[in-house]
Design an enzyme around this catalytic site. Structure first.
Site, short mmCIF file in Angstrom:
data_model
loop_
_atom_site.label_atom_id
_atom_site.label_comp_id
_atom_site.label_asym_id
_atom_site.label_seq_id
_atom_site.Cartn_x
_atom_site.Cartn_y
_atom_site.Cartn_z
N LYS A 34 11.77 -3.52 -74.92
CA LYS A 34 10.58 -2.85 -75.39
C LYS A 34 10.79 -2.41 -76.74
CE LYS A 34 10.61 0.06 -72.01
NZ LYS A 34 11.95 -0.32 -71.43
N THR A 35 11.75 -1.63 -77.04
CA THR A 35 11.97 -0.97 -78.20
C THR A 35 12.15 -2.12 -79.41
OG1 THR A 35 12.91 0.87 -77.35
CG2 THR A 35 13.36 0.72 -79.60
N ASP A 217 6.66 4.61 -78.91
CA ASP A 217 7.65 4.07 -78.12
C ASP A 217 7.60 5.30 -76.90
OD1 ASP A 217 9.82 3.03 -76.79
OD2 ASP A 217 11.18 2.91 -78.41
N GLU A 218 8.50 5.12 -75.75
CA GLU A 218 8.61 6.15 -74.70
C GLU A 218 7.29 6.88 -74.21
OE1 GLU A 218 11.57 6.28 -73.11
OE2 GLU A 218 12.97 5.58 -74.62
N GLN A 248 10.87 5.66 -65.90
CA GLN A 248 11.70 6.31 -66.40
C GLN A 248 10.75 7.53 -67.07
OE1 GLN A 248 14.40 4.53 -69.57
NE2 GLN A 248 13.11 2.41 -69.00
N ARG A 604 21.63 3.02 -68.54
CA ARG A 604 22.23 3.18 -69.90
C ARG A 604 23.44 2.20 -69.99
NH1 ARG A 604 18.24 3.61 -72.09
NH2 ARG A 604 17.38 3.48 -69.66
P1 ATP Z 1 14.88 1.53 -72.47
O1 ATP Z 1 13.70 1.17 -71.32
O2 ATP Z 1 16.08 2.00 -72.07
O3 ATP Z 1 14.20 2.09 -73.67
P2 ATP Z 1 14.40 -1.03 -73.91
O4 ATP Z 1 13.36 -1.88 -73.07
O5 ATP Z 1 13.61 -0.57 -75.06
O6 ATP Z 1 15.23 -0.02 -72.97
P3 ATP Z 1 15.96 -2.15 -75.91
O7 ATP Z 1 16.63 -1.02 -76.18
O8 ATP Z 1 15.07 -2.75 -76.76
O9 ATP Z 1 15.37 -2.17 -74.48
O10 ATP Z 1 17.01 -3.56 -75.74
C1 ATP Z 1 18.25 -3.26 -74.95
C2 ATP Z 1 19.33 -4.07 -75.24
O11 ATP Z 1 18.80 -5.43 -75.14
C3 ATP Z 1 19.57 -4.21 -76.53
O12 ATP Z 1 20.92 -3.99 -77.01
C4 ATP Z 1 18.64 -4.94 -77.09
O13 ATP Z 1 19.40 -5.33 -78.58
C5 ATP Z 1 18.96 -6.13 -76.41
N1 ATP Z 1 17.73 -7.16 -76.36
C6 ATP Z 1 16.70 -7.04 -76.32
N2 ATP Z 1 15.84 -8.12 -76.53
C7 ATP Z 1 16.59 -9.02 -76.35
C8 ATP Z 1 16.55 -10.61 -76.44
N3 ATP Z 1 15.26 -10.90 -76.55
N4 ATP Z 1 17.63 -11.24 -76.72
C9 ATP Z 1 18.77 -10.78 -76.77
N5 ATP Z 1 19.15 -9.13 -76.71
C10 ATP Z 1 17.87 -8.82 -76.57
MG MG Z 2 13.65 1.66 -75.33
#
Ligand code: ATP
Ligand code: MG
Length: 755
Positions: A34-35, A217-218, A248, A604
């Protein structure tokens, strides 16, 4: 560049980046990118859609997340200017610095931290002659914070008629006092921005027109006032993109409302909802285990989350005899991993409450493992650092009474409490403490000696104030520390201390001041002004000083871990009464939140997850016997490995947490407070009280008293029974009182009544 940018995303992520409509909701599980999608969307807007960076505002939850996002954007954007990327609080400060005069404050306002807030409340209660035993400053602070989180001014509270009028009146006075000091507390930053936009149409319209894109975000952890702010900032031309995961949501206790994310498409009718289902972060084992835990929640939207990642190793489950043993296990295991070539910065240890960190720290130290801990006493809240900063605050904003009162007799200038009291009475009339000092001198209110001392203080501040015009502020700070005697006194203490302990303390404090000066130099050399510096410091949390390039283990509470990822994660203290916290015995909703917190913690981890629990743990100086956390029982057995996991899984049937006396105790004190007092109690009691079992100590002659029972004492007020010992006339009861800590009393004379 841009195609490359899209190539690194999956299809729904690309959809989120490319979406051109007004409202976008990205709702997806942990680690699903997402981030990453949000950051790429910002880059895309600037590169491909030619949106000027200053028309974009991205809001994240912590300064650390904001800094990371800025870094990623720098990498993606190259030479382009960066958009606004900040926390809610920092965004509000920027708006208020420009607009606050509409609300009758000056632009040079000071930001009060929690310490300043408590000090001010304490002095207010004293003035109103309300004893602290009737109303604790902390309780009043949490009432005020909660009103502010809900977006309620004192007037709005009064209109609602839901709260105690006495509390509302104190809230009103507190606001008045802040305004006199031209100061805002954290809650005000949001509340006043909302008030500004609600009251001044022209200002609201101007800001609405400015931002074409708001990205948050969040989003699951926004509270009502934050949501209101977003609504007020979204004009007819604004594009809103919110990102989050209802699983979360872990800040309900601080006023976050998960309905903000779940009801988003109701408030913004044309919302496009994008869901991400692939987790890129964790092994399949970790993801399956975390999902199994969160799935047990009663009120939850079903969500798919899968991963292409390998299964990896099973989750290690460790059962320890006690908390020391658990800490030893963590340290030994980290040592072993280090020997295998694992970088320490890739390892994090989480716990539910700050009080748990002490034994972990000791164990890491004994194995010579460097670590960084977050959530202890903040650097900028340390006594000497705060003292030094208050000099600068007083110079920038002479109306800042809290700052002036803190330094007027620090270091000691022989100014007594009576003199300070007389001056304090003039504050409201004079418009601050420093002007009140002048007024007291002019009106001959003080005796000869006190007047001389106050005069010298005022003259010294005037002199510093003149120097402020021409000196770079780090230089001014250095001169202040020297000329006030602050640093020389510490140097003397460091040289002449009688014990090693006090020598180390003085040295540590000097080192902190040096570090403070170094930080100032760095900030000033990047052309930062003193005002900017003070603002940055006021909004800084410990997490922000985290430098991931340094080789050390990370220790933090589960709450601060959100949004972060580490290859190896330890979650300690997986016990009933601790995690889930006894506070959650109050209701299903609290328990659900604990479960989400567990999900956040587990997700995490990227490759390796350790979960540990101790059979007994020393809490408030006594042994608590906690059964393994119910969350452990929710993890399918085939995902676990490690010591004694079968018996754990079998015995950890969910059970009522009220059987633990920890529950009764924590009921009395808010968790944060409990953590502080736990340390205080431990350091006070010379010998920790140990007992073999927390049950079966109730006797007929104890008048129904049992361990964990709430009682009331005529003088000490409410408390909780911690220990019963001896017999007959010598039977003694140890009680932990909110007001004075632990007391051992002869039961016969204790005069305790059930509370
Ligand atoms: P959280 O809910 O914990 O905030 P999130 O959904 O924001 O997580 P990110 O932190 O954006 O997730 O991504 C998690 C991990 O996956 C990071 O290391 C990111 O670089 C990797 N990632 C995200 N999207 C891809 C993708 N399309 N291909 C490869 N790696 C990815
Ligand atoms: Mg995130």
């Amino acid at each position: 560049m841009t195609t490359e940018l899209l190539d690194s995303l999956n299809e729904p992520q690309q959809q989120a980046v490319l979406y051109e409509g007004k409202a976008l909701l990205l709702l997806a599980g942990a680690g699903s990118g997402k981030t990453r999608a949000l950051t790429h969307r910002v880059a895309h807007l600037i590169h491909r859609r030619d949106v000027p960076p200053w028309r974009i505002m991205a809001v994240t939850f912590t300064n650390k997340a904001a800094a990371e996002m800025r870094e990623r954007l720098e990498a993606l954007l190259g030479q382009e200017k960066l958009p606004w990327v900040a926390t809610f609080h920092a965004s509000c400060v920027r708006i208020l610095r420009q607009e606050i005069e509409h609300l009758g404050y000056g632009r040079d306002f000071t930001i009060y931290d929690d310490q300043d807030q408590l000090r001010l409340l304490r002095s207010l209660l004293k003035e109103r002659k309300i004893p602290e035993k009737d109303l604790k400053p902390r309780a009043l602070a949490s009432f005020i914070d909660s009103a502010k989180n809900r977006g309620l001014t004192p007037q709005a509270c009064a209109r609602q008629q839901m709260d105690d009028p006495g509390l509302i009146e104190l809230y009103r006075l507190y606001q008045q006092r802040l305004k006199q000091g031209n100061a805002l507390d954290f809650g005000d930053l949001l509340l006043l921005t909302v008030q500004l936009f609600e009251e001044v149409d022209e200002v609201r319209r101007r800001w609405q027109e400015r931002f074409a894109h708001l990205l948050i975000d969040e989003f699951q952890d926004t509270n009502r006032v934050q949501y209101r702010l977003i609504q007020l900032l979204s004009g007819p031309g604004t594009h809103l993109c919110v990102v989050g995961d209802d699983d979360q949501s872990i800040y309900r206790w601080r006023g976050a409302e998960v309905s903000n994310i779940l009801g988003f498409d109701r408030d913004y009718a044309t919302t496009c909802i994008v869901r991400l289902e692939q987790n890129y972060r964790s092994t399949r084992t970790i993801l399956d285990a975390a999902t199994a835990v969160v799935e047990k929640n009663s009120d939850r939207r079903d969500k798919k989350l899968w991963t292409d990642n390998p299964s990896g190793q099973p989750i290690h489950l460790e059962t320890s005899a006690d908390d020391l043993d658990e800490a030893r296990f963590v340290a030994t295991e980290i040592s072993r991993l280090q020997r295998q070539g694992q970088a320490l910065r890739d390892i994090a240890v989480f716990y539910r409450t700050n009080a748990q960190s002490r034994v972990l720290e000791e164990a890491l130290r004994s194995q010579r493992l460097p670590y960084a801990m977050f959530g202890g006493v903040k650097f900028y809240a340390r006594q000497e650092v705060k003292d030094a900063l208050c000099y600068l605050r007083a110079l920038v904003n002479p109306a800042d009474s809290m700052a002036v009162q803190r330094i007027v007799n620090t270091p000691s200038r022989g100014i007594g409490a009576a003199t300070l009291g007389k001056i304090a009475e003039l504050q409201a009339q004079a418009g601050g403490f420093l002007p009140a000092c002048r007024m007291a001198l002019e009106s001959d209110l003080l005796g000869a000696a006190p007047a001389r001392r106050i005069k010298a203080f005022v003259a010294m501040m005037d002199d510093f104030s003149k120097r402020m015009e021409r000196l770079p502020y780090p230089q001014l700070m250095a001169e202040i520390l020297q000329e006030t005697g602050y640093a020389p006194i510490l140097q003397e203490e460091a040289q002449q201390a009688l014990t090693t302990d006090s020598r180390e303390v003085a040295k540590g404090r000097l080192a902190n001041l040096e570090q403070l000066l170094a930080g100032m130099e760095e900030h000033a050399s990047a052309a930062g002004s003193l005002q900017d510096y003070l603002e940055q410091v006021a909004l800084m949390t410990d997490l922000d000083q985290h430098d991931p390039s340094i080789e050390r283990v990370t220790l933090m509470t589960l709450h601060s871990a959100k949004g972060l990822e580490y290859p190896i994660v330890f979650i300690t203290g997986m016990e009933e009464g601790l995690f889930p916290h006894s506070r959650s015995a109050n209701g299903v909703e609290d328990l659900d939140e604990e479960r989400r917190l567990c999900y956040v913690g587990m997700t995490r981890a990227m490759t390796r997850l350790y979960l540990s629990h101790a059979r007994r743990r020393r809490v408030y100086g006594t042994w608590q016997f906690n059964s393994p956390s119910r969350f452990l029982a929710d993890i399918p057995v085939h995902l676990l490995a490690g010591q004694q996991n079968e018996s754990v899984v079998r015995t950890s049937k969910p059970q009522s947490t009220t059987s633990h006396n920890l529950a009764a105790l924590a009921d009395l004190v808010a968790p944060e407070e409990a953590e502080v007092s736990a340390q205080a109690v431990e350091s006070r009691s010379t010998e920790p009280t140990r007992q073999s079992s927390p049950v079966a100590v109730s006797r007929a002659d104890d008048g129904g008293l049992r361990l964990g029972a709430r009682v009331r004492h005529l003088k000490f007020g409410p408390g909780v029974v911690r220990r019963l010992e001896g017999s007959g006339d010598k039977r003694k009861v140890t009680v932990y009182f909110n007001s004075v800590g632990t007391k051992k009393l002869l039961l016969k004379f204790a005069g305790l009544i059930p509370g």
